[in-house]
Enzyme design. Structure first.
Site, PDB file in Angstrom:
ATOM      1  N   SER A  28      54.699  68.357  46.486  1.00 34.14           N
ATOM      2  CA  SER A  28      54.426  68.221  45.224  1.00 34.14           C
ATOM      3  C   SER A  28      53.756  69.755  44.445  1.00 34.14           C
ATOM      4  O   SER A  28      53.645  70.167  45.717  1.00 34.14           O
ATOM      5  CB  SER A  28      53.740  67.117  44.390  1.00 34.14           C
ATOM      6  OG  SER A  28      52.525  67.750  45.006  1.00 34.14           O
ATOM      7  N   THR A  34      44.284  68.444  51.871  1.00 27.54           N
ATOM      8  CA  THR A  34      44.465  67.020  52.126  1.00 27.54           C
ATOM      9  C   THR A  34      45.473  66.438  52.950  1.00 27.54           C
ATOM     10  O   THR A  34      46.365  67.738  53.501  1.00 27.54           O
ATOM     11  CB  THR A  34      46.065  67.098  50.650  1.00 27.54           C
ATOM     12  OG1 THR A  34      46.766  65.818  50.727  1.00 27.54           O
ATOM     13  CG2 THR A  34      46.330  68.179  50.423  1.00 27.54           C
ATOM     14  N   TYR A  86      51.397  70.026  43.308  1.00 23.86           N
ATOM     15  CA  TYR A  86      50.155  70.136  43.834  1.00 23.86           C
ATOM     16  C   TYR A  86      49.937  70.718  45.506  1.00 23.86           C
ATOM     17  O   TYR A  86      48.720  70.557  45.432  1.00 23.86           O
ATOM     18  CB  TYR A  86      49.499  68.450  43.088  1.00 23.86           C
ATOM     19  CG  TYR A  86      48.222  67.986  44.061  1.00 23.86           C
ATOM     20  CD1 TYR A  86      47.034  68.577  43.940  1.00 23.86           C
ATOM     21  CD2 TYR A  86      48.092  67.603  45.082  1.00 23.86           C
ATOM     22  CE1 TYR A  86      45.949  68.222  44.249  1.00 23.86           C
ATOM     23  CE2 TYR A  86      47.277  66.421  45.637  1.00 23.86           C
ATOM     24  CZ  TYR A  86      45.866  67.316  45.936  1.00 23.86           C
ATOM     25  OH  TYR A  86      45.318  66.757  46.676  1.00 23.86           O
ATOM     26  N   HIS A  87      50.654  69.474  45.757  1.00 24.93           N
ATOM     27  CA  HIS A  87      50.161  69.617  47.008  1.00 24.93           C
ATOM     28  C   HIS A  87      50.608  71.037  47.783  1.00 24.93           C
ATOM     29  O   HIS A  87      50.023  72.172  48.686  1.00 24.93           O
ATOM     30  CB  HIS A  87      51.271  68.453  48.011  1.00 24.93           C
ATOM     31  CG  HIS A  87      51.202  67.401  48.227  1.00 24.93           C
ATOM     32  ND1 HIS A  87      51.262  66.181  47.203  1.00 24.93           N
ATOM     33  CD2 HIS A  87      49.355  66.294  48.842  1.00 24.93           C
ATOM     34  CE1 HIS A  87      50.735  64.888  47.438  1.00 24.93           C
ATOM     35  NE2 HIS A  87      50.146  65.575  48.073  1.00 24.93           N
ATOM     36  N   LYS A 101      47.299  72.947  47.111  1.00 20.84           N
ATOM     37  CA  LYS A 101      46.609  73.190  48.554  1.00 20.84           C
ATOM     38  C   LYS A 101      46.845  74.207  50.376  1.00 20.84           C
ATOM     39  O   LYS A 101      46.276  74.228  50.519  1.00 20.84           O
ATOM     40  CB  LYS A 101      46.197  71.702  48.397  1.00 20.84           C
ATOM     41  CG  LYS A 101      46.367  70.764  47.659  1.00 20.84           C
ATOM     42  CD  LYS A 101      43.708  71.021  47.774  1.00 20.84           C
ATOM     43  CE  LYS A 101      43.468  70.016  47.036  1.00 20.84           C
ATOM     44  NZ  LYS A 101      42.231  69.164  46.907  1.00 20.84           N
ATOM     45  N   GLN A 155      42.442  65.486  53.638  1.00 23.61           N
ATOM     46  CA  GLN A 155      41.843  64.436  53.399  1.00 23.61           C
ATOM     47  C   GLN A 155      42.826  63.100  53.444  1.00 23.61           C
ATOM     48  O   GLN A 155      44.305  63.763  52.915  1.00 23.61           O
ATOM     49  CB  GLN A 155      40.728  64.291  52.492  1.00 23.61           C
ATOM     50  CG  GLN A 155      39.969  62.385  52.238  1.00 23.61           C
ATOM     51  CD  GLN A 155      39.529  62.677  51.057  1.00 23.61           C
ATOM     52  OE1 GLN A 155      38.447  62.394  51.786  1.00 23.61           O
ATOM     53  NE2 GLN A 155      39.552  62.832  49.922  1.00 23.61           N
ATOM     54  N   ARG A 190      59.427  59.498  43.642  1.00 26.13           N
ATOM     55  CA  ARG A 190      58.582  60.554  44.495  1.00 26.13           C
ATOM     56  C   ARG A 190      59.962  60.775  45.131  1.00 26.13           C
ATOM     57  O   ARG A 190      61.233  59.981  45.163  1.00 26.13           O
ATOM     58  CB  ARG A 190      57.363  60.399  45.561  1.00 26.13           C
ATOM     59  CG  ARG A 190      56.903  60.333  44.627  1.00 26.13           C
ATOM     60  CD  ARG A 190      55.484  60.939  45.421  1.00 26.13           C
ATOM     61  NE  ARG A 190      54.009  59.859  44.358  1.00 26.13           N
ATOM     62  CZ  ARG A 190      52.983  61.075  45.025  1.00 26.13           C
ATOM     63  NH1 ARG A 190      52.814  61.009  45.701  1.00 26.13           N
ATOM     64  NH2 ARG A 190      52.013  60.371  43.678  1.00 26.13           N
TER      65      ARG A 190
END
Lengths: 391, 391
Positions: free
Chosen positions: B180, B145, B182-183, B186, B209, B327
């Site tokens: 985050s 990402t 999640y990020h 990655k 992406q 956020r």
């Protein structure tokens, strides 16, 4: 200060716990005996005979000094345990050594890689959430590793790099080229901790430590029951400690490959000094501070030569046998890592000397009958998986 | 080519599977329905009525096209499943979408953060070990990402940065400032994959992406049973898709904060095109290649204005309500990300236009009665843990 020591049963965690307790702090140590279990599985052991458990060690410490070290036996991946310890102890500083610490262990196979990464990442996430929820003003002092950086062809700065790029500039996290699944887990931790400082305003210091050597600290010398562990096997042993042991038992020293790998090194006394300096000078709220924690750089062959010379002084003939390198790493490379921030805080380095090596020889000789020679030679190969492949 | 699609039931995974099958490749899709389960738990759903399972979708695809898509229902954190799929299918390319994909999901609380990171990291480690052991010449095309980079104050390059520093230079991994849990997962993956390429000589392309928009591809248009999912809820919905849905149902558009957050965007048609270009032009053995996969940059307010204009064209009055940003992110910042490598391979971008937005309005209107409006507004706050803290 109330200081929580995670991984308080370890090579560094135990002496650190004793040192803070003797310096007048309230200390609570947590450990789940991960490394003791890994040794049992592998049939290896510490050279030094350490106390049978953390409570036994704390009892011995009380007998000798009259001081208390609080103890919790448990797993930091278990949130209920982490939450309970934070609620009950209310730490002001958290010294976090509580991770699986071995590169070769993490490279044994897929299971060991997955275990190392999930164990270390989840431990540290739990600590970060416990801090955010229960101790938002506490200071995390986290053991990282110089191995996070790898061997870039530029000077290694302390955590951040000022970049000028296409007419603009920024100061960004130093790029990482870690060399094992274990070193990767520490890079993951660093990113997670940095994020927690940015979004929750936590305070953290990442100590990117070099290779530690030495066997004794002020406190371990007080009584044999207070000894710290000393590992020399292929999984947990590190370069200089292992070379000293090899010299004493008449085993050739085993540099990997040409031995040109240069790294930062420090005496275990300086680990304790650095951690103390970090704890007593906390990071600001929201700050993710990175110190490169070592005092001198050596190549592996330089260390081997030092041990050979020290051996000659005391009448030990030391042979050096270069081994096929089981790791994948550069054997000749540029290496110059900045390490001024801890000096600026007042670190007084104990530099490596023949005298120190000779005193390590003596201590090792005292426990020579405990040596298990089968596990000195490396068995774990970085290319292992690929070698077994059908391709 | 034998192409394994991990996460083949997802928004991108299902259209990608169909596209490769129609292009004459042998396709095998794996999914464990993580996102379907997360929707069930939250009481949300895809706007579009998607087939009830991956086998049902593959059956429908065979009915419509006469072509096969092989299917395995299972969890990539389960090594025995990963090993079996690799042994049986013998992939030449692995398109890896198989991760928990949501930043807000990862920020709900500690459990969701730990789940997101362990799930994503272990999935990818399992894939890397399966490649090293069973498919060492296959090519991994991994969905990363743009969010791995964050918003540095310099131009974002494609994965690597050439650094001149104190008279020396090197090309190093681009520094990462993910926003985050999640990020972060990655970023951890990227480091792990890079290492696997360096030590085992694997081939990998990391597709960093941007934000994908769009609802239809060539294949989803063939038959209603072949639709892909369309998420608009606070957890899985993304900026433009959600704005289009809000416009259609008469909900105000909800930019977070001032809406100056600039990101890269691309049409779902271009995701498929980019993945195809990466698969057909594999990385070299040992190469960890990084492409920035987006076609245009927009700020959130620019997108909102575009949707308002397109609405006016078709008689929809669109209101814009700036929300308190849940956020923690810069709302005004420099952003310029290089994205030339996929263009160099032949990418023909489908740029964002009012016409495209209007056609999304039409498709959304077709399923308007399926909208669950309760979960459009954000409920997960990045500062959440700290807000609940006693400090």
């Amino acid at each position: 200060m109330r200081i929580l020591i995670l991984g308080g049963d370890g090579y560094l965690g135990w002496p650190t716990s004793m040192h803070f307790a003797r310096a007048g702090h309230e200390v609570h140590a947590v450990d789940d005996y991960l490394r003791r279990r890994a040794h049992q599985e592998a049939g290896t052991d510490s050279l030094t005979p350490i106390g049978p458990s953390l409570p036994a060690r704390a009892n011995a410490f009380r007998d000798v000094t009259g001081l208390e070290i609080g103890v919790t036996e448990g797993d930091l991946t278990d949130w209920s345990l982490v939450e309970r310890v934070f609620r009950e102890f209310e730490p002001e500083a958290i010294v976090h050594y509580g991770e699986m610490p071995s590169a070769p262990y993490s490279m044994i196979d897929r299971e060991h890689a997955v275990f190392t990464q999930t164990n270390n990442v989840v431990n540290t996430l739990n600590v970060l959430y416990a801090m955010a929820e229960l101790a938002p003003d506490a200071h995390l002092v986290k053991l990282g590793t110089m191995g996070e950086y790898g061997t870039p062809d530029i000077d290694i700065e302390e955590g951040y790099l000022h970049v000028e790029h296409k007419g603009r500039s920024d100061t960004l996290p130093f790029p990482k080229l870690p060399g094992s699944m274990y070193h990767l887990s520490k890079v993951h931790d660093s990113h997670n901790i940095h994020f927690a400082c940015r979004i929750w305003g936590l305070r953290a210091t990442d100590l990117n430590q070099g290779v530690v050597y030495g066997i004794e600290t002020e406190e371990t010398r007080l009584d044999e029951r207070l000894l710290t562990r000393f590992d020399y096997d292929e999984v947990f042993g590190t370069a200089l400690n292992r070379f000293c042991l090899q010299a004493v038992i008449g085993h050739p020293l085993t540099p990997y490959g040409r031995g040109g790998q240069t790294r930062g090194y420090l005496n275990i006394l300086d680990t304790i000094q650095c951690v103390q300096l970090a704890v007593l000078n906390p990071a600001a709220a929201g700050e993710f501070r990175v110190f490169n924690q070592f005092t001198e750089q050596f190549s592996v062959v330089e260390l081997a030569e030092l041990v050979r010379k020290a051996g000659a002084e005391v009448g030990i003939e030391v042979r050096i046998d270069h081994l096929d390198n089981p790791r994948i790493e550069a054997e000749d490379h540029y290496y110059n890592a900045v390490h001024t921030k801890l000096l600026d805080l007042g670190l007084q380095p104990h530099l490596l000397s023949e005298t120190l090596i000779e005193s390590m020889f003596e201590t090792i000789r005292r426990y020579e009958d405990r040596v298990i020679p089968d596990h000195i030679m490396p068995a774990t190969r970085w290319r292992g998986v690929r070698e077994r492949s059908p391709g």
